[in-house]
Design a protein around this motif. Structure first.
Motif: not given
Length: 180
Positions: A1-10
């Motif tokens: 599957k590979g690395p998962e996509a994420y969103a990070v809000m700083d």
């Protein structure tokens, strides 16, 4: 599957798209380690590439100022991604693969601080809905659509409604043959 996509809000209002080999819980404040080993601290959101009718970050959209992707993401929808992001001033399209996006309905709806957008040369061949995409982006003055593919779009309703400062647009690359 590979690395998962994420969103990070700083804490500075940056919404950053990254990939990680680690698992993180949706909505938690944590430090995410991306595929290069770099750390990103903030609220982490999952489901980036298949967010459905509302993205995981919709409850925090009012805090978003800048959006960019460090790693390539391939969403199937960008529907309501920044709906109500009244403080959004910058959207960088690099590393966002739009080729599989079917709906961009309301993507930038009510982004009142956004003044310009560069959507040139993005692959939008799967896109069917651009309805309300810039709805009430009241300070938007410029959108670059050079090279955009709208050949499969069937809905452009209210696309520019309320864009009172958008005084001229070059839509010469728009194919509206399927729009109903």
């Amino acid at each position: 599957k590979g690395p998962e996509a994420y969103a990070v809000m700083d804490s500075s209002g940056n919404l950053v798209f990254v990939r990680s080999n680690n698992s993180y819980a949706n909505g938690e404040i944590d430090t995410l380690v991306d595929i290069r080993g770099d750390s990103h601290t903030g609220r982490i959101f999952t489901g980036v590439e298949n967010s459905g009718r509302s993205p995981a970050w919709i409850s925090y959209v009012g805090d978003i100022i800048n959006v960019y992707a460090i790693d390539e993401i391939r969403p199937v929808t960008t529907e309501r991604w920044f709906d109500g992001a009244r403080s959004l001033t910058s959207f960088q399209k690099e590393n966002i693969d739009f080729s599989g996006v079917v709906s961009a309905y309301g993507m930038f709806q009510y982004c009142e601080s956004l003044t310009s957008l560069d959507l040139s040369n993005i692959d939008t061949g799967s896109l069917e809905s651009m309805a309300c995409m810039f709805y009430f982006c009241t300070n938007l003055t410029e959108i670059n659509f050079d090279g955009i593919n709208t050949s499969n779009v069937i809905n452009m309703g209210y696309m520019f409604a309320g864009c009172e400062n958008l005084l001229s647009l070059d839509l010469s690359d728009f194919d509206t043959s399927k729009v109903v």
